[in-house]
Design a protein around this motif. Sequence first.
Motif, short mmCIF file in Angstrom:
data_model
loop_
_atom_site.label_atom_id
_atom_site.label_comp_id
_atom_site.label_asym_id
_atom_site.label_seq_id
_atom_site.Cartn_x
_atom_site.Cartn_y
_atom_site.Cartn_z
N ASP A 74 0.83 -1.21 0.00
CA ASP A 74 0.00 0.00 0.00
C ASP A 74 0.87 1.26 0.00
O ASP A 74 0.61 2.21 -0.74
CB ASP A 74 -0.90 0.02 1.24
CG ASP A 74 -2.12 -0.89 1.11
OD1 ASP A 74 -2.34 -1.43 0.01
OD2 ASP A 74 -2.83 -1.07 2.12
N GLU A 114 2.54 1.80 -3.38
CA GLU A 114 1.59 2.26 -4.40
C GLU A 114 1.27 3.74 -4.20
O GLU A 114 1.21 4.51 -5.18
CB GLU A 114 0.32 1.41 -4.34
CG GLU A 114 0.53 -0.01 -4.87
CD GLU A 114 -0.72 -0.86 -4.76
OE1 GLU A 114 -0.81 -1.86 -5.49
OE2 GLU A 114 -1.61 -0.54 -3.92
N ARG A 115 1.07 4.15 -2.95
CA ARG A 115 0.76 5.56 -2.69
C ARG A 115 1.95 6.45 -3.06
O ARG A 115 1.77 7.57 -3.56
CB ARG A 115 0.41 5.75 -1.21
CG ARG A 115 -0.92 5.16 -0.78
CD ARG A 115 -1.32 5.66 0.60
NE ARG A 115 -0.37 5.28 1.63
CZ ARG A 115 -0.46 4.18 2.37
NH1 ARG A 115 -1.49 3.35 2.20
NH2 ARG A 115 0.43 3.91 3.30
N LEU A 175 5.82 1.71 -6.78
CA LEU A 175 5.33 0.45 -7.34
C LEU A 175 4.25 0.79 -8.34
O LEU A 175 3.22 1.35 -8.00
CB LEU A 175 4.78 -0.45 -6.23
CG LEU A 175 4.25 -1.82 -6.65
CD1 LEU A 175 5.34 -2.64 -7.32
CD2 LEU A 175 3.70 -2.57 -5.44
N ARG A 176 4.52 0.46 -9.60
CA ARG A 176 3.63 0.85 -10.68
C ARG A 176 3.04 -0.37 -11.37
O ARG A 176 3.59 -1.48 -11.27
CB ARG A 176 4.40 1.72 -11.68
CG ARG A 176 4.93 3.02 -11.09
CD ARG A 176 5.76 3.80 -12.10
NE ARG A 176 6.99 3.09 -12.43
CZ ARG A 176 8.10 3.18 -11.71
NH1 ARG A 176 8.13 3.91 -10.61
NH2 ARG A 176 9.19 2.53 -12.09
N ARG A 197 -3.37 -8.17 -7.09
CA ARG A 197 -3.29 -6.79 -7.58
C ARG A 197 -2.64 -6.69 -8.95
O ARG A 197 -2.41 -5.58 -9.45
CB ARG A 197 -2.53 -5.92 -6.58
CG ARG A 197 -3.17 -5.87 -5.21
CD ARG A 197 -2.57 -4.78 -4.35
NE ARG A 197 -3.05 -4.85 -2.98
CZ ARG A 197 -2.81 -3.94 -2.05
NH1 ARG A 197 -2.08 -2.86 -2.37
NH2 ARG A 197 -3.26 -4.09 -0.82
N TYR A 229 0.45 -7.91 -9.99
CA TYR A 229 1.91 -7.85 -10.06
C TYR A 229 2.49 -9.26 -10.17
O TYR A 229 1.87 -10.25 -9.78
CB TYR A 229 2.50 -7.19 -8.80
CG TYR A 229 2.01 -5.80 -8.53
CD1 TYR A 229 2.34 -4.74 -9.36
CD2 TYR A 229 1.21 -5.53 -7.41
CE1 TYR A 229 1.89 -3.45 -9.09
CE2 TYR A 229 0.76 -4.25 -7.13
CZ TYR A 229 1.10 -3.22 -7.98
OH TYR A 229 0.65 -1.95 -7.72
#
Length: 334
Positions: A50, A53-54, A58-59, A83, A85
């Motif tokens: 999390d 991602e914020r 991590l894309r 998710r 990945y």
Amino acid sequence: MQIVTTPDRFNVPDVFVDLTRLVGQRIFLKCEGFNFAGSIKLKAAVEMIDHAERAGTLRPGSTIVESSSGNLGVALSMVAVSRGYHFICVTDARCTLTARQIMRTFGAEVYVVTQPHPVDGLVGARVRRVRQLCADNDDYFWPDQYANTANQAAHYTRTGPEILDAFPDLDLLFVGVGTAGTLMGATRYLREHRPSVRVVAIDVVGSVTFGGPNLPRMIPGLGSALPSKQLDVSYVDDVVMVPEVDTVRACWHLARSGFLFGGSTGTVIAGASRWYEEHPEAAGGTAVAIGPDFGERYLDTVYQTQWFTDLYGAEMMDGDHAAPGSTGSERMSA
């Protein structure tokens, strides 16, 4: 009723086992395995992903790569596949076959390191392999459970409050130490909201975390061959070092009452029992021990008599310390 759409958002926070009858002390074991990853490591995995991602590190389409002895690898493989990945786990031979198979079932790649680093052991060799993979691939992301503050943040915002909500009169906390994420997160919360709690850290003989020598360890989970980047010893009141033989015996003892716990949980319970032997004046207080995992992934190791005798010797097993299944039988019928 709970309805979830992704497995990483489900976790049961409030199941405790009263161990008084089983270990002779008033200890409530917080069971952290009631989620789809099967261990406390789901909390850290979700918080680290999390946070990444914020932050935009991590894309979509990235590959997550991490060093793990098993439980975090399972958790990250589940989070990754849910998710979108890809996940690569770098582990070593101590990772159980079951944990490896779960990760592969989720689509992860599992790299098994066989040669330890001459100073930092297998964990050091794993970390070097992760760094090399990330250096060679621009789209690889390493959460780095060893240094990532999101690891302990998961336990500051969740595990610590969960314990204090259930036991506002808490006197003692027993918590196992690997990366020290659980220890530091939960303890930081308790120090702010109930500073009188006595914190007992449980480590494994052979771990360097509290300054001991780096020795071979065969049970994955707690302990480390590398100094912790997250540990602040000022938050710890006592440390108990547990031999792996006592870990196994604790697991076997609990299995005879129908509780199948993992190696990390067995270590914590063994350490708590030893602490009470050395501090009888503390009996009667309210104590919580954090149980990170269940035992299904250890059926081919901790719960196997042959595995035990091969490692520790048949002389370490007697009538009181026989494996739970050593007197069992299997019958077949036509």
